[in-house]
Design an enzyme around this catalytic site. Structure first.
Site, PDB file in Angstrom:
ATOM      1  N   GLY A 107       0.882  -1.303   0.022  1.00  0.00           N
ATOM      2  CA  GLY A 107      -0.003  -0.010  -0.060  1.00  0.00           C
ATOM      3  C   GLY A 107       1.004   1.257   0.203  1.00  0.00           C
ATOM      4  N   GLU A 143      19.674  16.549  -3.484  1.00  0.00           N
ATOM      5  CA  GLU A 143      19.716  15.266  -4.058  1.00  0.00           C
ATOM      6  C   GLU A 143      18.845  15.293  -5.147  1.00  0.00           C
ATOM      7  OE1 GLU A 143      17.785  12.032  -1.948  1.00  0.00           O
ATOM      8  OE2 GLU A 143      19.686  10.807  -2.253  1.00  0.00           O
ATOM      9  N   VAL A 193      -0.588   2.810   4.910  1.00  0.00           N
ATOM     10  CA  VAL A 193       0.192   1.651   5.600  1.00  0.00           C
ATOM     11  C   VAL A 193       1.438   2.188   6.085  1.00  0.00           C
ATOM     12  CG1 VAL A 193       1.269  -0.593   4.955  1.00  0.00           C
ATOM     13  CG2 VAL A 193      -0.933   0.116   3.636  1.00  0.00           C
ATOM     14  N   GLY A 194       2.179   3.000   5.441  1.00  0.00           N
ATOM     15  CA  GLY A 194       3.356   3.819   6.141  1.00  0.00           C
ATOM     16  C   GLY A 194       3.075   4.022   7.309  1.00  0.00           C
ATOM     17  N   GLY A 232       2.292   4.921   1.194  1.00  0.00           N
ATOM     18  CA  GLY A 232       3.005   5.297   2.457  1.00  0.00           C
ATOM     19  C   GLY A 232       2.166   6.252   3.492  1.00  0.00           C
ATOM     20  N   GLU A 233       1.253   6.906   2.950  1.00  0.00           N
ATOM     21  CA  GLU A 233       0.225   7.797   3.644  1.00  0.00           C
ATOM     22  C   GLU A 233      -0.664   6.851   4.524  1.00  0.00           C
ATOM     23  OE1 GLU A 233       0.909   8.363   0.389  1.00  0.00           O
ATOM     24  OE2 GLU A 233       2.004   9.964   0.621  1.00  0.00           O
ATOM     25  N   CYS A 271      21.397   6.240  -3.476  1.00  0.00           N
ATOM     26  CA  CYS A 271      21.526   7.240  -2.648  1.00  0.00           C
ATOM     27  C   CYS A 271      22.819   7.622  -2.265  1.00  0.00           C
ATOM     28  CB  CYS A 271      20.752   6.798  -1.435  1.00  0.00           C
ATOM     29  SG  CYS A 271      21.201   5.018  -0.893  1.00  0.00           S
ATOM     30  N   GLU A 327      17.716   5.319   6.943  1.00  0.00           N
ATOM     31  CA  GLU A 327      18.662   5.178   5.914  1.00  0.00           C
ATOM     32  C   GLU A 327      18.166   6.304   4.753  1.00  0.00           C
ATOM     33  OE1 GLU A 327      21.466   3.882   5.858  1.00  0.00           O
ATOM     34  OE2 GLU A 327      21.289   2.222   7.226  1.00  0.00           O
TER      35      GLU A 327
HETATM   36  P1  NAD Z   1      10.037   8.003  -0.197  1.00  0.00           P
HETATM   37  O1  NAD Z   1      10.467   8.563   1.046  1.00  0.00           O
HETATM   38  O2  NAD Z   1       9.134   8.689  -1.210  1.00  0.00           O
HETATM   39  O3  NAD Z   1       9.404   6.401   0.131  1.00  0.00           O
HETATM   40  C1  NAD Z   1      10.046   5.346   0.627  1.00  0.00           C
HETATM   41  C2  NAD Z   1       9.078   4.641   1.455  1.00  0.00           C
HETATM   42  O4  NAD Z   1       8.338   5.033   2.300  1.00  0.00           O
HETATM   43  C3  NAD Z   1       7.878   4.043   0.241  1.00  0.00           C
HETATM   44  O5  NAD Z   1       7.745   2.752   0.672  1.00  0.00           O
HETATM   45  C4  NAD Z   1       6.792   4.910   0.693  1.00  0.00           C
HETATM   46  O6  NAD Z   1       5.507   4.399   0.266  1.00  0.00           O
HETATM   47  C5  NAD Z   1       6.746   5.274   2.189  1.00  0.00           C
HETATM   48  N1  NAD Z   1       6.108   6.343   2.629  1.00  0.00           N
HETATM   49  C6  NAD Z   1       5.827   7.402   1.913  1.00  0.00           C
HETATM   50  N2  NAD Z   1       5.156   8.469   2.665  1.00  0.00           N
HETATM   51  C7  NAD Z   1       5.063   7.845   3.999  1.00  0.00           C
HETATM   52  C8  NAD Z   1       4.507   8.219   5.289  1.00  0.00           C
HETATM   53  N3  NAD Z   1       3.962   9.401   5.584  1.00  0.00           N
HETATM   54  N4  NAD Z   1       4.795   7.496   6.305  1.00  0.00           N
HETATM   55  C9  NAD Z   1       5.507   6.050   6.085  1.00  0.00           C
HETATM   56  N5  NAD Z   1       5.912   5.788   4.987  1.00  0.00           N
HETATM   57  C10 NAD Z   1       5.845   6.634   3.884  1.00  0.00           C
HETATM   58  O7  NAD Z   1      11.352   7.793  -0.951  1.00  0.00           O
HETATM   59  P2  NAD Z   1      11.366   7.079  -2.595  1.00  0.00           P
HETATM   60  O8  NAD Z   1      10.897   8.047  -3.404  1.00  0.00           O
HETATM   61  O9  NAD Z   1      10.625   5.797  -2.466  1.00  0.00           O
HETATM   62  O10 NAD Z   1      13.108   6.760  -2.449  1.00  0.00           O
HETATM   63  C11 NAD Z   1      13.958   7.837  -2.784  1.00  0.00           C
HETATM   64  C12 NAD Z   1      14.611   8.298  -1.583  1.00  0.00           C
HETATM   65  O11 NAD Z   1      15.288   7.406  -0.908  1.00  0.00           O
HETATM   66  C13 NAD Z   1      15.766   9.300  -2.173  1.00  0.00           C
HETATM   67  O12 NAD Z   1      15.876  10.368  -1.390  1.00  0.00           O
HETATM   68  C14 NAD Z   1      17.123   8.209  -1.662  1.00  0.00           C
HETATM   69  O13 NAD Z   1      18.001   8.937  -1.313  1.00  0.00           O
HETATM   70  C15 NAD Z   1      16.583   7.713  -0.689  1.00  0.00           C
HETATM   71  N6  NAD Z   1      17.343   6.540  -0.486  1.00  0.00           N
HETATM   72  C16 NAD Z   1      18.084   6.074   0.779  1.00  0.00           C
HETATM   73  C17 NAD Z   1      18.897   4.910   0.623  1.00  0.00           C
HETATM   74  C18 NAD Z   1      19.847   4.856   1.944  1.00  0.00           C
HETATM   75  O14 NAD Z   1      19.999   3.611   2.203  1.00  0.00           O
HETATM   76  N7  NAD Z   1      20.416   5.699   2.519  1.00  0.00           N
HETATM   77  C19 NAD Z   1      18.589   3.910  -0.135  1.00  0.00           C
HETATM   78  C20 NAD Z   1      17.709   4.145  -1.269  1.00  0.00           C
HETATM   79  C21 NAD Z   1      17.139   5.449  -1.176  1.00  0.00           C
END
Ligand code: NAD
Length: 474
Positions: free
Chosen positions: A201, A379, A206-207, A203-204, A279, A245
């Site tokens: 699901g 980024e 399930v997350g 993020g808004e 990342c 991360e």
């Molecule tokens: P994102 O933060 O939008 O989403 C990551 C996950 O969080 C997804 O599963 C999403 O559904 C969930 N999510 C979104 N809103 C949420 C909320 N309010 N509450 C809980 N969960 C929620 O990131 P993305 O666009 O999927 O990934 C890209 C980003 O991830 C980049 O900024 C990148 O640098 C970072 N990244 C970091 C690493 C690391 O290991 N440091 C690795 C890969 C990606």
């Protein structure tokens, strides 16, 4: 078209308590390839209940039992190689070779590495009159992004299982298929009922339900800084531990004594891999003023090798970005680079010729970038390299550290002492010298706003443990 509307809870594939679904797109064709369920808070509740019920038994399993489990998982994972490779190419747009050599392999490597680490991992330690016991932290909520669909789920899951923690996973809704295959791998490997639960699901919904759930003890999140902040705020209400991360803006310092052709190849390979959606990407290339022109010449020579194209074409180095939103974001950054006066030497805005369908971005290189420009500070998460020049090594280090991030740093050079000086001066969690191969036992995580905590290998297992002191032991 696929239809994957079930979650995996308490050892069973179950219907969602809601009726909402999410479409999944192939970013190379822009076509819908399937739908997944957009789970609910109630689905998360059921998954947490199952994980909590399984915890007392699983957390008491022996180290040997958990090594055997991780080994069975790795064996079953290998049997699904073709499925992983195909689905990662479909959902992420990664070239087949990348899906196999990087994505598939990284997922496997974490299970094998953690099984190996566990053999020598000590869960108890005697210190004078006190016995230190490291115990499984409890139910862990795992939230992962789309850019490495097997790496990020596998590192978290392997560590959680090694520690004896039970989990609820929510993979990215943009790339859910690798996690679905992984769930089937766990079924085949005999992961006990309730130890692993998957709720698909957004993020808004399930997350958010995971990060705020009072019966989840620990949240491990990989993704953007903005979401990391929200998760930390939510988690604070029930004082749960959080590992983050997040993003990066990592520097690659090119030292003058290094071969510029080799340096250019390393720089380009690093920035364009996975369409720049990495990342740890070395998006700021720091070259001395004296070597700048030689480096640019060398870079122009190697650029054709890093071609963008259809992920199914063997000559393709990188495919499309994962989604239109990401494409638009990257286009805005390229435009900002131009507006703020950086000099474009390759690529630029718009789609590459002949790739009008799909979220393709040209391999883009800016030089004469100043470190306070937007493209050097934020980024981009796309195939965009920013070259920044320096006069002295001290200045290079200062520029490298002039960022809110601290995930990774890179240095290429011949003189060992200078290389080591750079490695110890960059404020980041992982420094790579002269483009080494991956080391899955090395801790992975960020300084500053790149995150909190460490994953991979022994350090990854520690994340899923609590520490108990039993005082008065003879
Ligand atoms: P994102 O933060 O939008 O989403 C990551 C996950 O969080 C997804 O599963 C999403 O559904 C969930 N999510 C979104 N809103 C949420 C909320 N309010 N509450 C809980 N969960 C929620 O990131 P993305 O666009 O999927 O990934 C890209 C980003 O991830 C980049 O900024 C990148 O640098 C970072 N990244 C970091 C690493 C690391 O290991 N440091 C690795 C890969 C990606």
């Amino acid at each position: 078209m696929r239809s994957d509307l079930l979650h995996f809870i308490d050892g069973e594939w179950v219907k969602s308590t809601g009726a909402d679904s999410i479409e999944v797109l192939n970013p190379a064709t822009e076509e819908v390839i399937g739908t997944i369920s957009n789970g609910t808070k109630e689905d998360v509740d059921l998954a947490v209940k199952a994980a909590r019920k399984a915890f007392p038994t699983f957390s008491q399993t022996t180290k040997e039992e958990r090594i055997a489990l991780l080994t069975r998982i790795a064996d079953e994972y290998e049997k699904r190689k073709d499925d992983f490779v195909e689905m990662i190419t479909q959902e992420l747009g990664a070239p087949i070779i990348m899906s196999e050599k990087v994505h598939y392999n990284m997922g496997l490597a974490h299970f094998r590495q953690v099984a190996k680490e566990l053999e020598t991992f000590e869960f108890t330690e005697k210190r004078g009159p006190t016995l230190i016991r490291k115990e499984a932290i409890g139910v862990s909520g795992l939230i992962t992004p789309w850019n490495f669909p097997t790496n990020q789920t596998s590192t978290k899951l392997a560590s959680a299982f090694a520690a004896g923690s039970t989990v609820v996973l929510k993979p990215s809704e943009l790339t859910p298929y690798a996690a679905l295959i992984l769930t089937e791998v766990f079924e085949a490997a005999g992961v006990p009922k309730g130890v692993f639960n998957l709720v698909n699901g957004s993020g808004e919904t399930v997350g958010d339900a995971i990060s705020s759930h009072p019966d989840i003890d620990f949240v491990s999140f990989t993704g953007s800084g903005a979401v990391g902040q929200k998760i930390s705020e939510n988690a604070a209400k029930t004082i749960k531990r959080v590992a983050l991360e997040l993003g990066g803006k990592s520097p690659l310092i090119v030292l003058d004594d290094y071969d510029m052709k080799k340096a250019a190849k390393i720089a380009a390979g690093n920035v364009f891999a996975n369409s720049g959606q990495v990342c740890t990407a070395a998006t700021r290339t720091l070259v001395s003023k004296a070597k700048h022109d030689e480096f640019i010449e060398a870079l122009k020579g190697v650029l054709p090798r890093f071609s963008v194209g259809n992920p199914r074409d063997e000559k393709t180095f990188y495919g499309p970005l994962v989604a239109e939103k990401q494409y638009d974001r990257v286009q805005d950054y390229i435009q900002k680079g131009l507006d703020e006066g950086a000099e474009l030497i390759a690529g630029g805005t718009g789609k590459p010729e002949g790739l009008e369908t799909g979220y393709y971005v040209k391999p883009t290189v800016f030089t004469n970038v100043k470190n306070d420009m937007t493209i050097a500070q934020e980024e981009i998460f796309g195939p965009v390299m920013s070259i920044i020049t320096y006069d002295t090594l001290e200045e290079a280090i200062e520029i490298a550290n002039d960022t809110i991030y601290g995930l990774a740093g890179y240095v290429v050079g011949e003189d060992e002492e200078t290389v080591q000086k750079v490695a110890s001066s960059i404020r980041a969690g992982r420094i790579s010298i002269n483009n080494p191969p991956s080391d899955f036992s090395a801790p992975f995580g960020g300084y500053k706003q790149s995150g909190v905590g460490r994953e991979w290998g022994e350090y990854g297992i520690e994340e899923y443990l609590e520490i108990k002191a039993v005082v008065g032991v003879s």
